[in-house]
Design an enzyme around this catalytic site. Structure first.
Site, short mmCIF file in Angstrom:
data_model
loop_
_atom_site.label_atom_id
_atom_site.label_comp_id
_atom_site.label_asym_id
_atom_site.label_seq_id
_atom_site.Cartn_x
_atom_site.Cartn_y
_atom_site.Cartn_z
CB SER A 1 0.48 25.64 -7.40
OG SER A 1 -0.66 24.84 -7.41
CB THR B 1 3.56 31.28 -11.70
OG1 THR B 1 2.76 30.77 -12.77
CG2 THR B 1 3.55 32.79 -11.72
N GLY C 1 1.50 30.53 -6.61
CA GLY C 1 0.86 29.57 -7.51
C GLY C 1 -0.65 29.55 -7.34
CD GLU D 1 -0.94 21.31 -7.00
OE1 GLU D 1 -0.08 22.21 -6.97
OE2 GLU D 1 -0.69 20.12 -6.77
#
Lengths: 168, 762
Positions: free
Chosen positions: B536, B539, B721, B724
């Site tokens: 994750s 970003t 993130g 996940e």
């Protein structure tokens, strides 16, 4: 052997491509229909054959002589997207996009048969097309939006429970 | 904002970076400048909105080209032949006959591949292991030849162990030299003996979780093509640079001679993090035969030998005082990894989830004769949270305390595992918002009647997951002479939407129209480095690098505009691809760039070091189920999820990530389990019919949302993130709801009808 693919006559050699999926992808270079399992389990290869939904990976090319095949490449009307394609864009109904062509054709066949399906009918009709990214809720929303925009409103007696508040 | 580095400040420093939820200390570069953080109330107009995916048109029209769609002139097709047995030695195979079959151009067997590829070994240690490969002019010819080759295989079989119990038995066959079990990893804080002595109530349970398969719809695959001594690879991967380094190392090539390209990919979920047997096979045939070669897993190979979430056996003891205050958490875990794998075990979440002074976790990895594990969305935490949250729910029931109230009593206020304060942790708000949306009542409900056939229950569980990302990640932002903008960064979009959100971040920082910005990703040769899209972290890692590059480009553009407009730069701003003077549009980017002639503006950005803080995404999920006590079928009726991931760049795409995690979590809870035949050692459900992933008909009403806000302490974009976190609490929330419905706890996943009926039968 001749096929009509997305309205255009095409020649294919069934001996080189036993399955319709292989003929479309390898001979006609139409790669919209995807190879996901090659065993009729995932639905990524879904196309329409004389209007019916088929898994192209389980469809013998030799059995399609003279048939009309529609793939995702033939869904738009010239430069105008099919309403389902536009709805899939608007409602973010494609994540990785690999299952999307099959989902779109399954949805198009559903709405041709039942222009105003209930959400349960949508879920049942679409359950032969897997999406591992989990885009299902947005696919339902996208199909629903097209059905709702096409005139008469559907009866939704079996609408699913809302996720919030009390369950029925 | 652009400027030279302060000569006195260090260019390289140590920082903590994350990989799949694990942290490592590394040397990183300090950027020359970092933009001021976008705070929660920053007036952003593009970030935080939901424009459609920039590549949605390609996806809905069939124009998006995936690795499996890639065709090169004269391309050949390779098929890998795999072991049908779990352990033994390959004694013979007939490559000679196979080479004479129609269309066949080559065959590779034992001894034909560099040892670093680990391909085509005679020693078999799991069913599905690559033993040989054929290459032919068509896939059909290659598959036919592979079937002939498969029929020629002969083996000396020896006993295998495909279950954890068989692998740790006293007379177990040796799966790996050095033993079937690793030295236990013990992590402890406080004194659990004292903690258990201080407890008024203790709960002990043994939880079992299944092997789960990623089941991406696009199988692993690669197309390899050599031009002289340069190799180009089209690969369905989460990490183009890692594929490059894997292949360069295995084939003993300089990295500069390997180019990896990835445009579209059909899902990854953690299984596509590097080069694989298909990559090496395609590269070796392509070099030997002088033609491009495509090698794709078929579905059986994909479900057999492309990674998995390992099973776990977790014995958990939690102790608490009467008021619910946790005094001790103890975990003893066995993790059967397969023949290989990393310690993606369940223990870590036990140290992060709750404020408990005394915690000890013991993890022992076990090797079994099955394909090795790979990271799978929330590795370790998904398995760990099922058991930990299950034990917490059992404790709540034993104490007759509402499970949310129990969690709030023990809320982690700092990350004791890494001994750091949180950049932000709003889990309490997630519970409150989730309770409101779900209609969760705090009164402890009585366990239900056991007479009705359809029984409903409700459950809750929560998650944490490290989502700070980190360096290194680099980006360039280039303004073309017509004012259009290219964001150049070597990351990849798995279907998460990174291509879209990186364009949004660049457009926001540059003051450009979003439709004028294009993110160019997925090419190791022509783009600056970004890491794997895992953990994750795309970003929070790449996002700040892109923002910095766009800021740098904007500064340069304004400096040039100041000259052209003969106006001090502090009176100029940008918005909507225009340069504004005193707030009034003066020149469009296109006009400015035309006036600049061939001068090119390129902004550079890099991801700076992490703060000395724990950066986590948290959330709570509430499930309602209906269980049919006669058939044992569990139906999930509704699911409410509230997560906090800091700033959400694109709410619609972020919501899709939550849906995806939750739906995979439903599969893990109710349907998914790999089966290997214990006697024969071969997989029994290596397809998408018998390995059941959720279909559209299985999905309940899902209400998934985020808290509003931003986390400017985490990074200057303020985003963490999200990919996940949502899969982590789904299964324990569903299991709690099933326990609530039946009055019986089920401690093994998935919650199949026979497990439910077995539990009801006692």
């Amino acid at each position: 052997m001749k096929l009509s693919v997305n309205g255009t006559p095409r020649d294919v050699d069934p001996s080189r491509s036993p399955t319709l999926l292989a003929a479309l992808r390898d001979q006609l270079e139409l790669t919209g229909a995807k190879l996901g399992c090659d065993h009729g389990e995932c639905g990524a290869c879904t196309v329409r054959l004389n209007g019916d939904l088929v898994y192209a990976c389980l469809t013998l090319t030799a059995a399609c002589d003279g048939a009309a095949v529609q793939t995702v490449e033939g869904l738009a009307d010239g430069g105008t997207l099919h309403p389902l394609q536009q709805a899939f864009i608007t409602h973010d109904a494609a994540q990785c996009g690999y299952c999307t062509p099959g989902q779109l054709l399954a949805a198009a066949a559903l709405l041709d048969q039942r222009p105003h399906p209930t959400d349960d009918e949508i879920r049942t009709a679409m359950s032969g097309n897997l999406c591992r990214c989990g885009t299902y809720p947005k696919i339902v929303t996208a199909i629903r939006s097209v059905a709702d925009a096409s005139g008469a409103s559907a009866t939704r007696a079996d609408a699913p429970p809302s996720a919030t508040g009390d369950a029925p | 904002m652009s400027g030279s580095r302060d000569a006195k400040s260090a260019r390289f420093v140590q920082t903590i970076v994350e990989v799949e939820g694990r942290t490592e200390t590394r040397i990183v570069e300090v950027p020359a400048f970092e933009p001021a953080p976008w705070t929660a109330d920053a007036p952003l107009t593009i970030v935080g909105t939901s424009p459609p995916r920039v590549d949605a048109f390609e996806k809905v029209t069939g124009r998006a080209r995936y690795t499996a769609d890639t065709v090169r002139p004269g391309m050949l097709h390779a098929v890998i032949v795999r072991a049908p047995i779990a352990k033994g030695t390959l004694t013979s195979l007939d490559l000679t006959t196979v080479r004479t079959l129609p269309g066949v151009r080559g065959a590779l067997g034992p001894g034909d591949a560099p040892s670093a590829t680990r391909l085509f070994r005679r020693e078999v240690s799991y069913a599905g292991q690559p033993l040989a490969a054929v290459c032919a002019e068509s896939l059909q010819d290659a598959e036919r030849a592979a079937a002939v080759l498969e029929a020629s295989l002969a083996f000396d079989r020896v006993p295998h162990a495909v279950t954890v119990d068989d692998a740790i038995a006293a007379d177990a066959p040796l799966v790996r030299r050095g033993g079937n079990a690793t030295e236990p990893t013990i992590v402890e804080r406080g004194d659990v003996t004292q903690g258990l002595a201080d407890a008024d109530v203790t709960i002990t349970r043994e939880y079992r979780t299944p092997v789960a398969l990623h089941s991406a719809l696009e199988p692993h695959g690669a197309v390899c093509e050599w031009t002289g001594d340069h190799l180009t690879i089209w690969e369905s991967t989460q990490g183009i640079f890692r594929v490059r380094s894997d292949v360069a190392r295995a084939l003993d090539l300089p990295q500069g001679q390997v180019r990896v390209l990835k445009d579209y990919m059909g899902g990854g979920f953690g299984a596509k993090n590097g080069a694989g047997a298909h990559t090496y096979t395609a590269a070796l045939f392509a070099r030997a035969l002088g033609a491009p070669v495509r090698c794709l897993n078929d579905r059986r190979a994909e479900q057999t030998d492309s990674g998995n979430r390992p099973a776990t056996v977790q014995k958990v003891t939690v102790g608490a005082r009467r008021d619910g205050t946790l005094t001790a958490i103890v975990l003893d875990a066995l993790v059967p990894l397969g023949v290989s794998g990393w310690d993606g075990g369940p223990a870590q979440v036990y140290h992060e989830m709750y404020a408990c002074p005394n915690i000890r976790t013991t993890e022992t990895c076990v090797y079994i004769n099955a394909s090795g594990m790979q990271a799978f969305r929330g590795p370790g935490y998904v398995e760990g949270a099922f058991a930990l949250e299950g034990a917490i729910n059992a404790l709540a029931h034993a104490l007759q305390i509402d499970p949310v109230a129990l969690r709030l009593t023990n809320l982690a206020t700092r990350d004791d595992r890494v001994d750091r304060e949180f950049s932000s942790n709003r889990l309490a708000e997630c519970y409150a918002e989730g309770m409101r949306r779900f209609g969760w009542t705090s009164a402890v409900p009585p366990r239900p009647s056991t007479v009705s056939r359809l029984r409903r229950g409700r459950g809750v569980a929560a998650q944490t997951w490290p989502t700070g990302g980190g360096p290194p990640a680099y980006a360039n932002v280039r303004i073309n002479s017509d004012g259009s903008v290219d964001v150049l960064t070597g990351t990849q979009d798995l279907g998460t939407g990174s291509r879209t959100i990186l364009a949004q971040i660049a457009a926001e920082a540059l003051g450009a129209r979003l439709d004028a910005v294009r993110a160019v990703i997925g090419d190791t040769e022509r783009l600056p480095y970004a890491g794997n899209s895992w953990g994750s972290m795309t970003t929070p890692s790449v996002g700040p690098a892109v923002r910095m590059a766009a800021d740098d480009a904007r500064t340069q553009l304004l400096e040039a505009a100041a000259q052209l407009l003969e106006t001090p730069v502090d009176r100029l701003t940008t918005r909507g691809s225009q340069v504004l003077r005193d707030g009034v549009a003066a020149r469009s980017f296109a006009e400015l760039c035309r006036a600049l002639g061939k001068l090119q503006i390129v902004g550079h950005g890099s991801r700076g070091p992490n703060p000395a803080l724990a950066v986590v995404t948290v959330g709570a999920q509430f499930a309602e189920v209906e269980v049919d006590a006669e058939t044992g079928i569990v139906r999930v009726l509704r699911l409410v999820a509230v997560h906090d991931a800091g700033r959400i760049i694109n709410p619609a795409l972020a919501e899709s990530q939550l849906h995806g995690g939750i739906i995979q979590g439903i599969g893990y809870a109710v349907f998914e389990e790999r089966h290997i035949d214990r006697t024969h050692g071969a997989p029994l459900n290596a397809n998408l019919h018998d390995y059941k992933v959720p279909t559209m008909a299985d999905i309940p009403a899902i209400d998934a949302s985020f808290l509003d806000g931003a986390d400017p302490a985490a990074n200057h974009v303020g985003a963490r993130g999200i990919a996940e976190p949502p899969i982590i609490p789904t299964a324990p929330a569903i299991a709690a709801a099933v326990a609530d419905a039946l009055g019986v706890e089920l401690c093994a996943l998935p919650l199949t009808p026979w497990r439910v009926l077995g539990a009801l039968a006692g």
